[in-house]
Scaffold this motif. Structure first.
Motif, PDB file in Angstrom:
ATOM      1  N   SER A 158       0.841  -1.196   0.000  1.00 35.57           N
ATOM      2  CA  SER A 158       0.000   0.000   0.000  1.00 35.57           C
ATOM      3  C   SER A 158       0.875   1.244   0.000  1.00 35.57           C
ATOM      4  N   ALA A 159       0.309   2.352  -0.422  1.00 35.65           N
ATOM      5  CA  ALA A 159       1.070   3.605  -0.502  1.00 35.65           C
ATOM      6  C   ALA A 159       1.529   4.096   0.861  1.00 35.65           C
ATOM      7  N   THR A 160       0.875   3.626   1.936  1.00 36.43           N
ATOM      8  CA  THR A 160       1.233   4.068   3.287  1.00 36.43           C
ATOM      9  C   THR A 160       2.156   3.080   4.008  1.00 36.43           C
ATOM     10  N   HIS A 161       2.521   1.993   3.347  1.00 31.36           N
ATOM     11  CA  HIS A 161       3.400   1.012   3.988  1.00 31.36           C
ATOM     12  C   HIS A 161       4.768   1.660   4.235  1.00 31.36           C
ATOM     13  N   PRO A 162       5.327   1.513   5.447  1.00 34.75           N
ATOM     14  CA  PRO A 162       6.599   2.185   5.756  1.00 34.75           C
ATOM     15  C   PRO A 162       7.762   1.763   4.853  1.00 34.75           C
ATOM     16  N   ILE A 163       7.778   0.520   4.388  1.00 42.71           N
ATOM     17  CA  ILE A 163       8.857   0.111   3.490  1.00 42.71           C
ATOM     18  C   ILE A 163       8.735   0.831   2.154  1.00 42.71           C
ATOM     19  N   ARG A 164       7.519   0.948   1.642  1.00 45.35           N
ATOM     20  CA  ARG A 164       7.316   1.661   0.377  1.00 45.35           C
ATOM     21  C   ARG A 164       7.633   3.145   0.530  1.00 45.35           C
ATOM     22  N   LEU A 165       7.207   3.741   1.627  1.00 48.01           N
ATOM     23  CA  LEU A 165       7.504   5.157   1.849  1.00 48.01           C
ATOM     24  C   LEU A 165       9.001   5.387   2.039  1.00 48.01           C
ATOM     25  N   GLY A 166       9.673   4.483   2.748  1.00 42.76           N
ATOM     26  CA  GLY A 166      11.118   4.606   2.914  1.00 42.76           C
ATOM     27  C   GLY A 166      11.840   4.487   1.587  1.00 42.76           C
ATOM     28  N   ILE A 217       9.805  13.126   3.748  1.00 45.19           N
ATOM     29  CA  ILE A 217       9.601  13.362   2.314  1.00 45.19           C
ATOM     30  C   ILE A 217       9.154  14.801   2.083  1.00 45.19           C
ATOM     31  N   ARG A 218       8.229  15.258   2.917  1.00 42.85           N
ATOM     32  CA  ARG A 218       7.745  16.643   2.770  1.00 42.85           C
ATOM     33  C   ARG A 218       8.864  17.650   3.041  1.00 42.85           C
ATOM     34  N   ASP A 219       9.708  17.359   4.014  1.00 43.75           N
ATOM     35  CA  ASP A 219      10.843  18.242   4.305  1.00 43.75           C
ATOM     36  C   ASP A 219      11.765  18.355   3.088  1.00 43.75           C
ATOM     37  N   ASN A 220      12.012  17.225   2.424  1.00 42.58           N
ATOM     38  CA  ASN A 220      12.863  17.245   1.231  1.00 42.58           C
ATOM     39  C   ASN A 220      12.216  18.056   0.116  1.00 42.58           C
ATOM     40  N   LEU A 221      10.922  17.886  -0.072  1.00 43.42           N
ATOM     41  CA  LEU A 221      10.221  18.647  -1.111  1.00 43.42           C
ATOM     42  C   LEU A 221      10.329  20.150  -0.847  1.00 43.42           C
ATOM     43  N   THR A 222      10.246  20.521   0.413  1.00 47.71           N
ATOM     44  CA  THR A 222      10.400  21.935   0.773  1.00 47.71           C
ATOM     45  C   THR A 222      11.822  22.408   0.472  1.00 47.71           C
ATOM     46  N   LEU A 223      12.793  21.571   0.838  1.00 42.59           N
ATOM     47  CA  LEU A 223      14.207  21.906   0.622  1.00 42.59           C
ATOM     48  C   LEU A 223      14.536  22.007  -0.862  1.00 42.59           C
ATOM     49  N   TRP A 224      13.904  21.142  -1.667  1.00 44.69           N
ATOM     50  CA  TRP A 224      14.189  21.094  -3.098  1.00 44.69           C
ATOM     51  C   TRP A 224      13.318  22.055  -3.903  1.00 44.69           C
TER      52      TRP A 224
END
Length: 233
Positions: A158-166, A217-224
């Motif tokens: 699933s899109a919320t699975h921690p392995i997929r998000l990592g 992920i959101r922090d990186n998007l802000t940084l980028w």
């Protein structure tokens, strides 16, 4: 009486508590030897990951520092840089051998995804300090490993699975830092974040881990983001 597998898992946990990560790697390799009848559990995968991450982490830090010194003063630090590079390469090669074995022995998609991602991570670490053709080779191996994990994760997790998000987090970092493809990095991170956001209500017991990774992920998007383009240049 505990089995050899259980005993080495316990010793690995003791090593982690004592911050003796080289010992932790040794005990997890023993777990591998006794895991021929079944694949690694979630706990065992995480212990293996912690062991190698904390073994190579200080070497990555040392390498960055020494490489900076060598770049500024060619007459100093060169031999030390080479020593750290060789040691880091040996650790990374060990990781590749271990993960290749575990990918082959994994019957479930989750295990295969986890170890493909782990391979991608360590090839990415190699690409951080390799030069010229060696860097290109490490980068391509990293991309292939991440892509294999991502293709399978898109079908099985699933899109919320921690392995997929990592995986989304680390693969997007690969695009940004190693491939130097900011657009690809932002697209992957944004798509992964939005897909997970749309399924927040379906989060299970891993919701805390998933939420934390989504924040990264959101922090990186802000940084980028566009407002930081000048800093990148």
């Amino acid at each position: 009486m505990p089995t050899p597998r259980e005993e080495n898992i316990y010793l690995s946990k003791l090593s982690e508590s004592a911050e003796r990560y080289d010992d932790m790697v040794k005990f997890m390799k023993e777990v591998m030897k006794h895991a021929t009848d079944s694949e690694f559990t979630v706990e065992e995968r995480n212990l293996l990951s912690v062991a190698y991450k904390n073994t190579i982490g200080p070497k990555r830090t040392a390498l960055r520092i020494l490489t900076g010194i060598a770049d500024k003063e060619k007459s100093k630090g060169g031999e030390r840089v080479g020593t750290v590079v060789d040691y880091s390469l040996a650790i990374a090669a060990d990781v590749m051998e271990v993960t290749a074995t575990l990918i082959e022995s994994s019957t479930g998609a989750e295990g295969k995804i986890f170890f493909h991602k782990m391979q991608g991570d360590y090839y990415r670490y190699l690409a951080e300090f390799e030069k010229d053709e060696s860097r290109k080779e490490a980068a391509e191996n990293s991309r292939k490993s991440y892509q294999s994990a991502f293709d399978l994760a898109s079908e099985e997790l699933s899109a919320t699975h921690p392995i997929r998000l990592g995986l989304v987090l680390n693969f997007s970092v690969f695009h940004y830092e190693i491939a130097e493809d900011k657009d690809a990095a932002c697209k992957l991170a944004r798509d992964g974040f939005d897909e997970a956001l749309a399924q927040l209500e379906d989060m299970g017991e891993d919701s805390k881990d998933s939420t934390l990774i989504m924040q990264l992920i959101r922090d990186n998007l802000t940084l980028w983001g566009p407002e930081n383009d000048d800093d990148d240049e």
